[in-house]
Structure formats: structure tokens, C-alpha cells
Design a protein around this motif. Structure first.
Motif, mmCIF file in Angstrom:
data_model
loop_
_atom_site.group_PDB
_atom_site.id
_atom_site.type_symbol
_atom_site.label_atom_id
_atom_site.label_comp_id
_atom_site.label_asym_id
_atom_site.label_seq_id
_atom_site.Cartn_x
_atom_site.Cartn_y
_atom_site.Cartn_z
ATOM 1 N N LEU A 249 31.706 50.491 28.518
ATOM 2 C CA LEU A 249 32.644 49.511 29.049
ATOM 3 C C LEU A 249 32.984 49.931 30.391
ATOM 4 O O LEU A 249 32.860 51.213 30.839
ATOM 5 C CB LEU A 249 34.003 49.795 28.273
ATOM 6 C CG LEU A 249 33.987 49.458 26.798
ATOM 7 C CD1 LEU A 249 35.611 49.657 26.387
ATOM 8 C CD2 LEU A 249 33.649 47.896 26.753
ATOM 9 N N SER A 250 33.304 48.947 31.327
ATOM 10 C CA SER A 250 33.687 49.431 32.720
ATOM 11 C C SER A 250 34.784 49.900 32.551
ATOM 12 O O SER A 250 35.856 50.259 32.098
ATOM 13 C CB SER A 250 33.775 47.910 33.399
ATOM 14 O OG SER A 250 34.802 47.463 33.073
ATOM 15 N N ILE A 251 35.181 50.504 33.950
ATOM 16 C CA ILE A 251 36.424 51.520 34.215
ATOM 17 C C ILE A 251 37.714 50.240 33.769
ATOM 18 O O ILE A 251 38.799 50.820 33.143
ATOM 19 C CB ILE A 251 36.438 51.749 35.433
ATOM 20 C CG1 ILE A 251 35.230 52.898 35.584
ATOM 21 C CG2 ILE A 251 37.864 52.947 35.572
ATOM 22 C CD1 ILE A 251 35.442 53.938 36.594
ATOM 23 N N LEU A 252 37.592 49.206 34.224
ATOM 24 C CA LEU A 252 38.923 48.406 34.172
ATOM 25 C C LEU A 252 38.984 48.045 32.565
ATOM 26 O O LEU A 252 40.333 48.260 32.095
ATOM 27 C CB LEU A 252 38.703 47.096 35.164
ATOM 28 C CG LEU A 252 39.659 45.980 34.619
ATOM 29 C CD1 LEU A 252 40.910 46.412 35.291
ATOM 30 C CD2 LEU A 252 39.124 44.740 35.267
ATOM 31 N N ASN A 273 50.177 41.369 23.730
ATOM 32 C CA ASN A 273 49.449 40.238 24.650
ATOM 33 C C ASN A 273 49.107 40.883 25.870
ATOM 34 O O ASN A 273 49.284 42.029 26.058
ATOM 35 C CB ASN A 273 50.170 39.141 24.465
ATOM 36 C CG ASN A 273 51.709 39.118 25.148
ATOM 37 O OD1 ASN A 273 51.735 39.828 26.105
ATOM 38 N ND2 ASN A 273 52.500 38.265 24.754
ATOM 39 N N GLN A 275 49.988 40.023 28.745
ATOM 40 C CA GLN A 275 50.822 40.285 29.749
ATOM 41 C C GLN A 275 51.728 41.839 29.478
ATOM 42 O O GLN A 275 51.903 42.380 30.639
ATOM 43 C CB GLN A 275 52.163 39.358 29.764
ATOM 44 C CG GLN A 275 51.757 37.880 30.128
ATOM 45 C CD GLN A 275 51.650 37.775 31.572
ATOM 46 O OE1 GLN A 275 50.509 37.918 32.158
ATOM 47 N NE2 GLN A 275 52.658 37.747 32.308
ATOM 48 N N MET A 276 51.961 42.207 28.401
ATOM 49 C CA MET A 276 52.190 43.509 28.217
ATOM 50 C C MET A 276 51.332 44.562 28.429
ATOM 51 O O MET A 276 51.744 45.584 29.245
ATOM 52 C CB MET A 276 52.647 43.500 26.601
ATOM 53 C CG MET A 276 53.759 42.902 25.885
ATOM 54 S SD MET A 276 53.874 43.223 24.168
ATOM 55 C CE MET A 276 54.497 41.906 23.619
ATOM 56 N N ASN A 279 51.243 44.670 32.365
ATOM 57 C CA ASN A 279 52.513 45.376 32.804
ATOM 58 C C ASN A 279 52.376 46.834 32.762
ATOM 59 O O ASN A 279 52.775 47.641 33.561
ATOM 60 C CB ASN A 279 53.771 44.825 31.817
ATOM 61 C CG ASN A 279 55.227 45.069 32.560
ATOM 62 O OD1 ASN A 279 55.218 44.853 33.582
ATOM 63 N ND2 ASN A 279 56.148 45.202 31.795
ATOM 64 N N PHE A 295 43.515 45.010 40.792
ATOM 65 C CA PHE A 295 42.581 43.662 40.636
ATOM 66 C C PHE A 295 43.579 42.427 40.280
ATOM 67 O O PHE A 295 44.635 42.609 39.900
ATOM 68 C CB PHE A 295 41.689 43.947 39.413
ATOM 69 C CG PHE A 295 40.655 44.866 39.540
ATOM 70 C CD1 PHE A 295 40.713 45.921 38.748
ATOM 71 C CD2 PHE A 295 39.670 44.754 40.583
ATOM 72 C CE1 PHE A 295 39.829 47.212 38.941
ATOM 73 C CE2 PHE A 295 38.731 45.707 40.803
ATOM 74 C CZ PHE A 295 38.818 46.792 39.682
ATOM 75 N N ASP A 296 43.003 41.174 40.818
ATOM 76 C CA ASP A 296 43.839 40.209 40.505
ATOM 77 C C ASP A 296 44.005 39.768 38.846
ATOM 78 O O ASP A 296 43.031 40.184 38.257
ATOM 79 C CB ASP A 296 43.060 38.844 41.047
ATOM 80 C CG ASP A 296 42.945 38.989 42.637
ATOM 81 O OD1 ASP A 296 42.096 38.406 43.136
ATOM 82 O OD2 ASP A 296 43.758 39.555 43.183
ATOM 83 N N PRO A 298 43.450 37.181 37.163
ATOM 84 C CA PRO A 298 42.199 36.581 36.409
ATOM 85 C C PRO A 298 41.155 37.384 36.256
ATOM 86 O O PRO A 298 40.440 37.499 34.989
ATOM 87 C CB PRO A 298 41.894 35.542 37.504
ATOM 88 C CG PRO A 298 42.677 35.255 38.333
ATOM 89 C CD PRO A 298 43.693 36.471 38.611
ATOM 90 N N VAL A 299 40.989 38.596 36.875
ATOM 91 C CA VAL A 299 40.001 39.503 36.700
ATOM 92 C C VAL A 299 40.185 40.092 35.499
ATOM 93 O O VAL A 299 39.220 40.417 34.636
ATOM 94 C CB VAL A 299 39.748 40.301 37.878
ATOM 95 C CG1 VAL A 299 38.582 41.355 37.741
ATOM 96 C CG2 VAL A 299 39.210 39.548 39.138
ATOM 97 N N LYS A 302 39.660 38.199 32.463
ATOM 98 C CA LYS A 302 38.149 38.186 31.948
ATOM 99 C C LYS A 302 38.021 39.534 31.323
ATOM 100 O O LYS A 302 36.931 39.489 30.315
ATOM 101 C CB LYS A 302 37.095 38.028 33.480
ATOM 102 C CG LYS A 302 35.902 38.182 32.799
ATOM 103 C CD LYS A 302 34.919 37.381 34.197
ATOM 104 C CE LYS A 302 33.752 37.337 33.417
ATOM 105 N NZ LYS A 302 32.764 36.438 34.383
ATOM 106 N N GLN A 324 49.299 30.212 24.889
ATOM 107 C CA GLN A 324 48.462 30.241 25.825
ATOM 108 C C GLN A 324 47.594 31.536 25.924
ATOM 109 O O GLN A 324 48.143 32.472 24.775
ATOM 110 C CB GLN A 324 49.254 30.424 27.186
ATOM 111 C CG GLN A 324 49.875 29.191 27.803
ATOM 112 C CD GLN A 324 50.775 29.604 28.706
ATOM 113 O OE1 GLN A 324 51.891 29.601 28.676
ATOM 114 N NE2 GLN A 324 50.072 29.429 29.962
ATOM 115 N N TYR A 327 49.352 35.176 26.277
ATOM 116 C CA TYR A 327 50.295 35.262 25.441
ATOM 117 C C TYR A 327 49.995 35.295 24.071
ATOM 118 O O TYR A 327 51.068 35.879 23.122
ATOM 119 C CB TYR A 327 51.798 34.518 25.670
ATOM 120 C CG TYR A 327 52.291 34.379 26.870
ATOM 121 C CD1 TYR A 327 52.188 33.176 27.835
ATOM 122 C CD2 TYR A 327 52.855 35.332 27.425
ATOM 123 C CE1 TYR A 327 52.927 33.146 28.925
ATOM 124 C CE2 TYR A 327 53.531 35.545 28.627
ATOM 125 C CZ TYR A 327 53.208 34.531 29.559
ATOM 126 O OH TYR A 327 54.017 34.282 30.694
#
Lengths: 362, 407
Positions: A249-252, A273, A275-276, A279, A295-296, A298-299, A302, A324, A327
Motif C-alpha cells: 500500500l502507499s503511505i497515505l 466512515n 469523515q471520522m 478527522n 492531501f486534499d 478528494p485524494v 480515492k 453519501q 458517510y
């Protein structure tokens, strides 16, 4: 396979009588998933009169009545015996009403054409699956082919499997090979590895896989098996597939998994989810004041979806239309220890990420 | 896999499981590759596995194989969703057809998730380890452009990996990004401003470009074609990229914006606090412990809550700055917000008198919208609540505690 050997032997032995006369019908539960298909297969294999080439004519009811009549008309002395072999017998019990089983066992019980039905299965409780009327027609003869070797027998099997037979073309090579196999089996580390395998599973197939992995390392340059090969093969067998996936896996994505692990620790396994998780990740970033991982959203989404695609996380319920994507509640499919183990092996893991993972309170 | 099989010239059949909507397609492809199209036509109209095995057996007796035949199935995880007997049968195919055939399953998902409930013949598992950064660099550097030197290209790959490696390790994505951005990298070279060895200038040129690529092409917000066109026509400073996400370019009518803001407030504030925020004379609030236990987690984390239409309208009338009559056009704007999927309708479609909605947009979108609206809002996001204070017009005296940030 056992059955096939037996039948072959039987045919070779009693050449005049039963061998030539015996009609065999082989059915497999995986292939014949339905009574209709099974019936067609039977008529095909018995070459009954409603078969032209390969196509079987008539509806299910017609075929069934035709078959039953054909079987019932004979008697013990003059008609040919028929042997039905049913592979994956437990799957036949899942057909509707168990019609096929009922009819076959019925015919075999009644004193008409000599019919024998042999079922092969790996389930011990297969009798529970049969309906009452079918069970009553069953002769209750079961042969259990369970092997229960001791460790010495297990070692003996390894020797026989690895050794070359006497009729091997190159006699000298065979002798050398067999000698090396003997020394291999007497090695202490090899015995340990084999004992570990024996303790986890005694069956022959897993031993086969292990030996096959060893043999694949034999080449012209290295024409014998060494203890190191066996150790390596054992390591491959016992390797955790998910930890291997985590390695790539990548670091992110790794940071996201650590964030999920912390959430699981704090909230004791409740679903989360995106968002948690985001956070939690932001809390880590604030503490470290390292702008490398900013990172943004959206990234991050992804990366989250990539984890979902690899089935490292799974949605709690499958209704994805209502909520959504950010969530939707998910669960982590990895264990705490798997994550920590993978972190140790992760190449060039930044130290702050490692420290974050080890810390107790996220 | 393909290359290996072709080089060794082994008889094989490749099946992409994504294409196999029904098992018939799978069977036909295998028979076609091994035995030719006559064999494939022998299958009946909707073949079952039994028919496939029967035809295979016949064909095998006509043309026996001298070597092992291979069936390669890509994206094999989709086989799990097919009939329950397909996967175990494929694993035992060698036994069933009595031929020297090997089935190879390729997948990104671990074997433990494939295993059917009643067990099956366990396959041999081979793990392909992932590429390390060095290996990725080597593989990507092979695609070099003919008119530039190899070191130049590998320095470009180095920069690319530096930006993208921590986010993405997929070889296909990285290759695509490398191919798309290389012309931009070579641009200063073509214009004669820098030489090949001037690494620092090249890096300064390409780095913001790559960062922008991460926000757009990597996320597939813009298509690759759009990206290439943009590279040719863009000025020094970035123009707004027209991405796929709604908030970069959707234009809503005036009242729709207020409706959406009201919907956001209704979704993320609990209903009890409405009285406090939106009425001018709300009286004293009892300082009870009015946060229930399950509201401790911020509403921002749990997602929007549904609200009835009346509440939306009540908040709307208090938020909008002019007097608005409840005409049909307001209601139709709500419906069009639902069609645009900025609001979601939660109640059943035939409950006409009390429909419930949820707000489906994020805080960023709301901020972007309220920037266009000519009032300025102070959005105060505390850990528990979300208060909006309207500053222009009649100055309302809401008590503001904690941190407040301006829009």
C-alpha cells in the motif's frame, strides 16, 4: 480416484462376467446441479433409446418414467447390472424434493434390475441432509476413509513421496537423489518444520503443497533439496496474505489504516466512515506539523476507495444508494496484530507514522 | 502473464471475468481458444457446466494434448458472484475433464475471501510482491521517449515518483501520469530556456504542474484529453479547472442558494437549537446538559440528518434577507435541488404531504455558494454545534463564544 482404481481392478479380474457387463454411470454434484441435467446425463451415459448423438429428447417426466421402466423391467439373472457413482453426494441432496436420489435408491432396493448406488462425499453428516423417505431406502453402509497418521508415519510419507521409484531411467541419479532425501529427513530443522505442519493439519494435500514448493526450487544447477528450501517453502505456506497486501500500500493508505485502527481501539470496534477517519488523520497531522501529508479530501477519498476495492474495509450494510460515500459506515477487515506486523516489514516507513501507530491514544 | 505464455508458446485461453456476464461466454472462449470455433458451436443455447465438461471431453478425445493447457482468468474475484458451483468446479477442472489443464486465477483479493463455505480443492497460492520504489523507477524508465536521453527521462520519473509515490503505487496509473505530463516537462527544453542537466529549473517548472495533476487528472475530475488541451493553452497562473465535481461550476438561482444553505443548517444542527439561532427574541436558555449522549460525536462526522419540509422553510424564511412569498416557484426549486442531487429525498415517494430531505453537499460547497451571495456569514464550527450568524441587515445579538472564523 479410489473408486476408479477399484472399478478398473474389478474389470480386469472378472473378465468374463461382471467386468464386461457392468454399466457405469458417473455423476458429479458440481456439474449436474439439477435433477433434469442429471437425468439427461444418465440417459446419455446409458445410451438409452431416446438419445440421438448427444441430444436427449423428451421432457423430464418422460425421461424419468422411461428410465425407471427400463431399470425395473429386468431381473437379477438376465439384465446387466448398473452402477451409479455419485460424486459430491451432498450436493445431490440439495436438489428439489431429492427426486433423483429417491428414485435411484428406490430402484436399488426393489428386487429388479441389479442396481448399485455409491455416493462419495466429504461431509460426515450427509445422512442428516437426506429426507426421511430417502434415508429409509438407504442401506446405511458407510465406509469412512479417514486417515490418522502418527508423526512417524507422516515422515515416512514424506520419504516415499520424495523418493524416486526403482524404475526411474537414470539409476545413478535416482540413487543419489534418494540418499539426499534420506539425509534431508534426518535433519533436525527439517523435522521441526514438518512437525509444525503436522500439528496444523495432518492431511496429505497440504503436505503435497509444501513438497511441491520445495521441488520447484530444484534445478539442473542444484539437483537436490536442501533444508533451507524446506524452510522457505514453509514460510511461504504460512505467510499471511493480508499482511503481504499491506506491504504494497502507499503511505497515505497506510496512514488511513492506522487511523482506522485507532478508531477501533477507542470505540471498540464500532463501524466508522470516511469523515471520522479523515478527522483522526487530521489530528495526527496537527500534532506533527508536517506538511508532507497534507492531501486534499478528494485524494483521501480515492485512497479510501482503493482500500475498499482491495476488501480491506467493507461496508456494514450493502445499501449504498441511501447514504453519501463519505458517510457510509465501514468495518476494518484487518486485525490489530496483522497491522503491527505489516508495519514492521513496511519498507522505508517514516518514523512518525510508526510512532503514531504504536502510541496508545491516537 | 500473457508475455510469458506467448514466449513459451504454451496453449492457453485467457478469459477476462469482467466480460463474462454469463458463464456461456466463459465456456465459449475456452473452447474457442483450445479447440477452434466448431467446438464452441457444439454448446447448446444456454450451456450448463455439465454441457461444457461433456463437450470438452469429446474434443479432448479427438485432439489429445501433448502439453499442459492453461486457462488464465483475470479479475477472478468476480467468479465468486457467479453460480456457487462454478468456482469449486473450476478448481477441480483437471479431474473433471480428465485432461492436462491448469486453471490460473489472477486477483488482487486474498484467497481467504474466495473460499466457499463448504470448502473446496485448495489451489496453490503464489504471491506477487509489490514493486519497490527503485523497481518502479526502473520499470517506468523503460518507456523513454526516443528523442531524449535515458538519464533525462529517469530524472523526470524520479520527480514524478517523489510527488506521487506516497499516494499511489499502481503501475498503470503512474505510467499514465508519466505519459501525460512529459510534454510539459520538456517544454522549457523545447523553448530553449534550460539545458537537460539543469535539474533545479526543470523541477521548479514541473512541480506545481504535478501538484495540480494530483488534484485533477489523478482523481479523474478532468479527462486526459482535457488535461492535454489545457497544457497547451494555459497561462502562467492557473485558470479554474472545470472539473466534474459540482462545486466548481454549477450556478444556482438566487433563492436556491439560500434554500441549500438552509438545508445544510437543518441537516447539521439539532432541531432544538433552531429556536435559539433564528428567532430574534428567544428568551432565556436553561443551561441544562442538553446534549444527549449520542450527540457527543460531532454531526459533521456522522453525516446529515433528515429534516421535514416545514423546518426547511422556517429556516429559509429567517435566513433570506428579503420578504419571500411561498409561491410554487420556491417549492419547484426544492424539487430541482433534489434532481441535481444536492438534496436527497429521504421519505417515500408517495408521502406527498410531509416529505423529508437530507442535505447532500459538504461544508466547502456551502462556503463556495455563500461567497457568491451578497451577505456575509460567520460560520462558527464548534465541536458540537454549527451556528450561523447573519451579520448584515438588522444586527442580531447572538452570543458568540469560542473561536469564530470569517468567510
Amino acid at each position: 480416484m479410489l473408486l476408479k482404481c477399484v472399478l478398473r481392478d474389478l474389470q480386469e479380474e472378472e473378465e468374463e462376467e461382471a467386468g464386461k457387463n457392468l454399466l457405469q454411470v458417473h455423476l458429479n454434484g458440481l456439474l449436474q446441479t439439477d435433477d433434469r441435467i442429471a437425468l439427461k446425463e444418465i440417459t446419455r451415459q446409458l445410451h438409452l433409446e431416446n438419445v440421438v448423438g448427444d441430444k436427449v429428447f423428451g421432457s423430464f417426466a418422460e425421461n424419468l418414467s422411461f428410465l425407471l421402466e427400463a431399470l425395473k423391467k429386468g431381473d437379477r439373472s438376465s439384465s446387466r447390472p448398473v452402477l451409479f457413482v455419485l460424486d459430491e453426494f451432498d450436493l445431490f441432496a440439495a436438489h428439489k424434493n431429492q427426486t433423483l436420489l429417491y428414485n435411484l435408491l428406490d430402484v436399488s432396493q426393489s428386487a429388479q434390475a441389479p442396481v448399485a448406488v455409491v455416493g462419495v462425499t466429504c461431509r460426515l453428516d450427509v445422512l442428516e441432509l437426506l429426507e426421511k423417505r430417502v434415508k429409509s431406502r438407504f442401506s446405511h453402509r458407510q465406509i469412512h476413509l479417514l486417515s490418522d497418521p502418527t508423526f512417524a508415519e507422516y515422515l515416512g510419507r514424506v520419504r516415499t513421496r520424495l523418493g524416486l521409484p526403482d524404475h526411474f531411467p537414470d539409476g545413478r541419479f535416482a540413487a543419489d537423489w534418494n540418499a539426499s532425501v534420506e539425509t534431508l529427513c534426518e535433519d533436525k530443522s527439517v523435522e521441526e518444520v514438518l512437525r509444525r505442519h503436522f500439528n496444523s493439519s495432518k492431511d496429505f494435500r497440504s503436505l503435497h503443497v509444501l513438497l511441491m514448493l520445495c521441488l520447484s526450487r530444484v534445478s539442473v544447477a542444484k539437483p537436490s533439496i536442501r533444508p533451507a528450501d524446506l524452510l522457505e517453502a514453509s514460510r511461504l505456506c504460512f505467510a499471511d496474505a493480508k499482511a503481504n497486501m499491506l506491504h504494497g500500500l502507499s503511505i497515505l493508505e497506510l496512514c488511513l489504516i492506522i487511523a482506522m485502527k485507532h478508531l477501533n481501539d477507542v470505540y471498540e470496534g464500532e463501524p466508522f466512515n470516511l469523515q471520522m477517519v479523515h478527522n483522526e488523520f487530521k489530528k495526527f497531522l496537527q500534532r506533527k506539523s508536517n506538511s508532507m501529508y497534507n492531501f486534499d479530501p478528494p485524494v483521501i477519498l480515492k485512497a479510501f476507495e482503493h482500500l475498499q476495492q482491495l476488501e480491506m474495509i467493507r461496508p456494514v450494510d450493502s445499501s449504498s444508494a441511501k447514504t453519501q460515500r463519505e458517510y457510509q459506515l465501514m468495518r476494518l477487515m484487518l486485525d490489530h496484530s496483522q497491522i503491527m506486523e505489516a508495519l514492521q516489514k513496511y519498507p522505508q516507513c517514516p518514523t512518525e507514522v510508526k510512532q503514531w501507530a504504536m502510541s496508545a491514544f491516537g | 502473464m500473457h508475455v510469458l505464455l506467448k514466449e513459451l508458446e504454451l496453449p492457453h485461453a485467457t478469459v477476462g471475468c469482467v466480460e463474462c456476464l454469463s458463464v456461456a461466454v466463459l465456456f465459449e472462449q475456452v473452447l474457442l481458444s483450445f479447440f477452434g470455433c466448431d467446438a464452441a458451436s457444439l454448446l447448446p443455447r444456454s450451456p450448463s457446466l455439465s454441457d461444457f465438461v461433456r463437450v470438452y471431453r469429446q474434443q479432448r478425445s479427438q485432439c489429445p494434448s501433448k502439453q499442459t493447457r492453461y486457462i488464465v482468468m483475470e479479475k477472478a474475484e468476480l467468479l465468486r458472484d457467479a453460480d456457487a458451483n462454478l468456482l469449486p468446479a473450476l478448481l477441480r477442472l483437471q479431474e473433471l475433464v480428465e485432461d492436462n489443464v491448469t486453471v490460473v486465477l489472477l486477483s488482487e483479493i486474498v484467497w481467504d475471501k474466495f473460499r466457499p463455505n463448504t470448502g473446496c480443492f485448495e489451489p496453490l497460492l503464489l504471491h506477487f510482491p509489490d514493486y519497490s520504489k527503485g523497481e518502479l523507477q526502473q520499470v517506468l524508465s523503460r518507456d523513454k521517449h526516443p528523442s531524449y536521453s535515458a538519464e533525462f527521462y529517469s530524472s523526470y520519473i524520479n520527480i514524478l515518483l517523489g510527488v506521487f509515490f506516497s499516494v499511489c503505487r499502481d503501475l498503470r496509473e503512474l505510467r499514465h501520469l508519466a505519459a501525460l505530463n512529459f510534454p510539459k516537462f520538456c517544454e522549457p527544453l523545447a523553448e530553449g530556456k534550460v539545458k537537460e542537466t539543469d535539474a533545479h529549473k526543470l523541477w521548479r517548472n514541473i512541480e506545481p504542474h504535478l501538484k495540480k495533476a494530483m488534484r485533477t487528472v489523478y482523481l479523474r475530475e478532468v479527462s486526459s484529453l482535457q488535461w492535454e488541451q489545457m497544457q497547451q493553452t494555459e497561462e502562467r497562473d492557473t485558470a479554474a479547472v472545470r472539473g466534474l465535481s459540482a462545486h466548481t461550476h454549477v450556478e444556482l438561482p438566487y433563492y436556491s442558494k439560500f434554500l441549500l444553505i438552509a438545508a445544510y443548517l437543518a441537516s447539521y444542527n439539532p432541531a432544538r437549537t433552531d429556536k435559539r439561532f433564528f428567532l430574534k427574541h428567544h428568551g432565556k436558555i436553561r443551561k441544562t446538559n442538553f446534549l444527549k449522549k449520542n450527540e457527543k460525536t460531532s454531526n459533521h462526522l456522522l453525516g446529515p440528518k433528515p429534516f421535514p419540509l416545514d423546518r426547511l422553510l422556517a429556516i429559509f424564511y429567517s435566513v433570506v434577507d428579503s420578504r419571500v412569498a411561498p409561491t410554487a416557484s420556491i417549492f419547484s426549486q426544492i424539487s430541482s435541488l433534489v434532481t441535481l442531487q444536492l438534496l436527497t429525498q429521504v421519505s417515500h415517494a408517495d408521502q406527498l404531504d410531509a416529505p423529508k430531505y437530507k442535505c447532500a453537499v459538504s461544508m466547502d460547497f456551502i462556503c463556495a455558494i455563500s461567497r457568491c451571495v451578497c451577505t456575509c456569514f460567520l460560520i462558527h464550527g464548534s465541536r458540537r454545534e454549527n451556528r450561523i450568524v447573519q451579520v448584515n441587515g438588522p444586527f442580531t445579538s447572538f452570543l458568540l463564544k469560542e473561536n469564530v472564523f470569517f468567510l
